[in-house]
Scaffold this motif. Structure first.
Motif, PDB file in Angstrom:
ATOM      1  N   THR A  54       0.363 -79.880 -54.533  1.00  0.00           N
ATOM      2  CA  THR A  54       0.825 -81.300 -54.614  1.00  0.00           C
ATOM      3  C   THR A  54       0.727 -81.296 -56.249  1.00  0.00           C
ATOM      4  O   THR A  54       0.118 -80.738 -56.906  1.00  0.00           O
ATOM      5  N   PRO A  55       1.574 -82.373 -56.456  1.00  0.00           N
ATOM      6  CA  PRO A  55       1.863 -82.661 -58.228  1.00  0.00           C
ATOM      7  C   PRO A  55       0.412 -82.785 -58.499  1.00  0.00           C
ATOM      8  O   PRO A  55       0.329 -82.194 -60.119  1.00  0.00           O
ATOM      9  N   GLU A  56      -0.437 -83.474 -58.218  1.00  0.00           N
ATOM     10  CA  GLU A  56      -1.801 -83.890 -58.838  1.00  0.00           C
ATOM     11  C   GLU A  56      -2.444 -82.425 -58.833  1.00  0.00           C
ATOM     12  O   GLU A  56      -3.153 -82.207 -60.012  1.00  0.00           O
ATOM     13  N   ARG A  57      -2.354 -81.489 -58.002  1.00  0.00           N
ATOM     14  CA  ARG A  57      -3.306 -80.188 -57.823  1.00  0.00           C
ATOM     15  C   ARG A  57      -2.784 -79.518 -58.963  1.00  0.00           C
ATOM     16  O   ARG A  57      -2.966 -78.814 -59.839  1.00  0.00           O
ATOM     17  N   ALA A  58      -1.203 -79.639 -59.132  1.00  0.00           N
ATOM     18  CA  ALA A  58      -0.324 -78.558 -60.145  1.00  0.00           C
ATOM     19  C   ALA A  58      -0.814 -79.093 -61.457  1.00  0.00           C
ATOM     20  O   ALA A  58      -1.092 -77.936 -62.636  1.00  0.00           O
ATOM     21  N   LEU A  59      -0.871 -80.449 -61.671  1.00  0.00           N
ATOM     22  CA  LEU A  59      -1.096 -80.879 -62.786  1.00  0.00           C
ATOM     23  C   LEU A  59      -2.596 -80.417 -63.697  1.00  0.00           C
ATOM     24  O   LEU A  59      -2.919 -80.360 -64.508  1.00  0.00           O
ATOM     25  N   SER A  60      -3.505 -80.781 -62.493  1.00  0.00           N
ATOM     26  CA  SER A  60      -5.031 -80.238 -62.634  1.00  0.00           C
ATOM     27  C   SER A  60      -5.050 -78.983 -63.127  1.00  0.00           C
ATOM     28  O   SER A  60      -5.917 -78.560 -64.007  1.00  0.00           O
ATOM     29  N   PHE A  61      -4.542 -78.176 -62.621  1.00  0.00           N
ATOM     30  CA  PHE A  61      -4.221 -76.520 -62.641  1.00  0.00           C
ATOM     31  C   PHE A  61      -3.833 -76.457 -64.320  1.00  0.00           C
ATOM     32  O   PHE A  61      -4.420 -75.806 -64.968  1.00  0.00           O
ATOM     33  N   MET A  62      -2.685 -77.144 -64.714  1.00  0.00           N
ATOM     34  CA  MET A  62      -2.335 -76.817 -65.954  1.00  0.00           C
ATOM     35  C   MET A  62      -3.319 -77.583 -66.877  1.00  0.00           C
ATOM     36  O   MET A  62      -3.265 -77.088 -68.177  1.00  0.00           O
ATOM     37  N   ALA A  63      -3.762 -78.521 -66.539  1.00  0.00           N
ATOM     38  CA  ALA A  63      -4.719 -79.231 -67.470  1.00  0.00           C
ATOM     39  C   ALA A  63      -5.931 -78.465 -68.026  1.00  0.00           C
ATOM     40  O   ALA A  63      -6.270 -78.196 -68.994  1.00  0.00           O
ATOM     41  N   ALA A  64      -6.559 -77.816 -66.772  1.00  0.00           N
ATOM     42  CA  ALA A  64      -7.656 -76.774 -67.214  1.00  0.00           C
ATOM     43  C   ALA A  64      -7.311 -75.843 -67.868  1.00  0.00           C
ATOM     44  O   ALA A  64      -7.992 -75.143 -68.564  1.00  0.00           O
ATOM     45  N   ASN A  65      -6.135 -75.137 -67.514  1.00  0.00           N
ATOM     46  CA  ASN A  65      -5.671 -74.014 -68.301  1.00  0.00           C
ATOM     47  C   ASN A  65      -5.508 -74.264 -69.826  1.00  0.00           C
ATOM     48  O   ASN A  65      -6.053 -73.295 -70.445  1.00  0.00           O
ATOM     49  N   LEU A  66      -4.844 -75.484 -70.190  1.00  0.00           N
ATOM     50  CA  LEU A  66      -4.774 -75.774 -71.511  1.00  0.00           C
ATOM     51  C   LEU A  66      -6.095 -76.063 -72.207  1.00  0.00           C
ATOM     52  O   LEU A  66      -6.255 -75.849 -73.189  1.00  0.00           O
ATOM     53  N   ALA A  67      -7.065 -76.718 -71.246  1.00  0.00           N
ATOM     54  CA  ALA A  67      -8.304 -76.918 -71.971  1.00  0.00           C
ATOM     55  C   ALA A  67      -9.026 -75.823 -72.129  1.00  0.00           C
ATOM     56  O   ALA A  67      -9.703 -75.580 -73.296  1.00  0.00           O
ATOM     57  N   TYR A  68      -9.089 -74.776 -71.272  1.00  0.00           N
ATOM     58  CA  TYR A  68      -9.657 -73.402 -71.406  1.00  0.00           C
ATOM     59  C   TYR A  68      -8.997 -72.716 -72.802  1.00  0.00           C
ATOM     60  O   TYR A  68      -9.946 -72.159 -73.507  1.00  0.00           O
ATOM     61  N   ARG A  69      -7.637 -72.789 -72.790  1.00  0.00           N
ATOM     62  CA  ARG A  69      -7.129 -72.259 -74.221  1.00  0.00           C
ATOM     63  C   ARG A  69      -7.813 -72.803 -75.479  1.00  0.00           C
ATOM     64  O   ARG A  69      -8.134 -72.113 -76.328  1.00  0.00           O
ATOM     65  N   LEU A  70      -7.606 -74.192 -75.558  1.00  0.00           N
ATOM     66  CA  LEU A  70      -8.217 -74.941 -76.601  1.00  0.00           C
ATOM     67  C   LEU A  70      -9.813 -74.617 -76.748  1.00  0.00           C
ATOM     68  O   LEU A  70     -10.125 -74.289 -78.023  1.00  0.00           O
TER      69      LEU A  70
END
Length: 539
Positions: free
Chosen positions: A180-196
């Protein structure tokens, strides 16, 4: 290499998207037709304006092959940084990192709020989730610009594998069209937050094992495999001082094996808008410097490393495995992993004899593939080693095909009340006694639960229906080998079948009467297993 730029065209500032193509190649491609695709400008008040490109120009820069001019698509200027630039920025102070965290939180909060509003508000979220963080620019006032998604993805692919992997594929859901778009965006958001937070990508930054390097596997294939398997260093071990709530939310969003469709906890953190520094838990700071934390991290890292090695070996020699016999070669693979990892194997150095005995039997109970041999002196080969290898191989192969969640311990079996279609293996009733005070001789008794049974094997039947309990008693002698204690003798005193079949075990567990049996795990063991299961889902 970024393909987004701020340049000047005909004397005015514009936002550019590099096609990475020479003018002639560009004209002959399908890209000119995509110039009619709109991007999305989102105001701080959540007004969405579709925005088309204003044209193209030849930059004079060399194309991706280093030979000719490159064509660039330009848009009305938008002052801001991409989500990728924000996550990968170098921040010298907590205040700077807080500002970056707030910018990320505000951007993702905006996209999720728009999607909840319905209608065309979902389009920016879908575009961002599938295109990746470079395609979303964030203004200082909270406004966003999401580039035309198909146009951006085509240009990103033109930039070459290294650029596309680094700027897009490392960050997005490995199956964005299926999720789902929401699940895909959550994954990307968490991935970027992890990087930060961590200063490195959850999936893109790690040293490959020797087996993986031998495969010469495409980087993208290896990357998406790690994502789908949920293999990354849990945030707790990277940033142990962060609050438990934030750590759980980010890890859960990154772990695709859990199959969550929504990530409400993560979204709540973003919408809260609090700075990252407010998520530091002083109580966890002290725990992060303990020996227990270091051992737990070592175990976590070892499990990840060995899982990758075994998988790489199996992929590389799949044909041989099928041709020469799966069981024999997998056992060789497990042995090979242990040998190749000698320099990083655990050690009993610093342990006293009691700790060595307890560690040996604890590792037997958990199917550990390294600690049992570490606790034994050279030449000591008890029957436990063959059991561990055989059970480990058969359960792992079965788990890979059936995806049933793996082995269930006796304590978890009691906690769940049923096998959940999983094989049962482990130890209960472990008792260690020193025979003579002052001497390093011990008598150990335990109940060994095995995923085998006197019941006939029926095709398609629950693996948990194959179950038996055996009574084991051993006499151990420990001695100093060089500078560390090891088991120098292990004499089996008893090997007896106590309960030969699941039909005599599972009904008692279901009705609660098994709690009175001598082979039942203690209430403390059941509680500890339940707590560890919960932790394994979050760390």
């Amino acid at each position: 290499m970024t393909i987004i730029g701020h340049e000047t065209n005909d004397g005015r500032a514009v936002l550019t998207l590099d096609t990475c193509m020479a003018p002639r190649s560009f004209a002959q491609s399908g890209l000119p037709r995509l110039l009619a695709e709109a991007g999305f400008r989102i105001s701080p008040s959540l007004d969405v304006t579709e925005t088309l490109s204003e044209g193209t120009f030849s930059s004079g820069d060399k194309d991706i092959e280093g030979e000719r001019d490159r064509m660039k698509v330009f848009f009305p200027d938008f002052s801001g940084k991409s989500l990728l630039d924000i996550a990968e920025g170098r921040y010298e102070t907590p205040g700077e990192r807080d500002q970056a965290w707030i910018a990320l939180s505000r951007a993702f909060s905006t996209l999720f709020r728009l999607a909840r509003a319905g209608g065309h508000g979902r389009l920016p979220l879908e575009a961002a989730a599938r295109s990746g963080p470079e395609s979303v620019l964030c203004g200082e006032d909270g406004s966003l610009f999401v580039l035309p998604p198909t146009l951006y993805r085509r240009c990103a692919a033109n930039a070459g594998d290294d650029s596309e992997i680094g700027n897009r594929l490392t960050w997005i859901h490995p199956d964005p069209e299926a999720a789902t778009p929401e699940r895909a965006l959550s994954f990307m958001a968490a991935n970027l937050a992890y990087r930060l937070i961590a200063g490195k990508s959850a999936f893109g930054a790690r040293e490959m094992s020797a087996e993986e390097k031998k495969e010469e596997r495409p980087r993208f294939e290896a990357l998406t495999n790690e994502m789908r398997k949920g293999r990354f260093e849990r945030l707790y071990f990277v940033a142990p001082t962060l609050s438990e709530g934030l750590v759980k939310a980010l890890d859960a969003a990154l772990d695709l094996k859990r199959g969550a469709e929504t990530d409400d906890a993560l979204i709540a953190f973003f919408e809260n808008g609090a700075p990252l520094s407010s998520q530091v838990d002083p109580a966890r700071t002290e725990a992060s410097v303990t020996v227990a934390f270091a051992r737990r991290k070592e175990l976590h890292d070892t499990k990840l490393r060995n899982a990758r090695k075994r998988e790489a070996f199996l992929r590389r020699y799949r044909g041989l495995l099928y041709g020469a016999g799966i069981a024999v070669l997998i056992i060789g693979a497990v042995t090979g992993v242990t040998i190749n990892d000698m320099s990083r194997r655990p050690t009993t150095k610093g342990m006293d004899p009691d700790e060595v005995v307890e560690t040996f039997y604890r590792s037997v109970a958990t199917l550990d593939q390294e600690w049992p041999a570490t606790c034994l002196a050279k030449g000591v080969k008890p029957d436990y080693l063959a059991i561990l290898t055989n059970i480990y191989v058969t359960t792992k192969v079965r788990e890979s095909y059936e995806r049933n969640g793996g082995v269930l311990s006796p304590a978890l079996l009691f906690a769940h009340g049923k096998t959940d279609n999983r094989p049962v293996y482990g130890v209960s009733g472990l008792n260690v006694e020193r025979d003579i005070p002052g001497k390093n001789e011990y008598t150990v008794s335990l109940y060994l639960w095995m995923p085998t049974s006197d019941d006939p094997v029926i095709e398609g039947k629950d693996p948990g229906d194959q179950l038996s309990i055996l009574r084991y008693r051993d006499r151990l002698t420990l001695g100093l080998v060089k500078d560390r204690w090891r088991i120098i003798a292990l004499e089996p005193l008893e090997r007896a079948s106590i309960v030969p079949s699941a039909s005599e075990i599972l009904p008692k567990i279901a009705d609660g009467s098994a709690a009175a049996e001598p082979w039942a795990p203690s209430p403390e063991e059941i509680s500890a297993a339940r707590d560890e299961e919960i932790k394994s889902l979050t760390f």
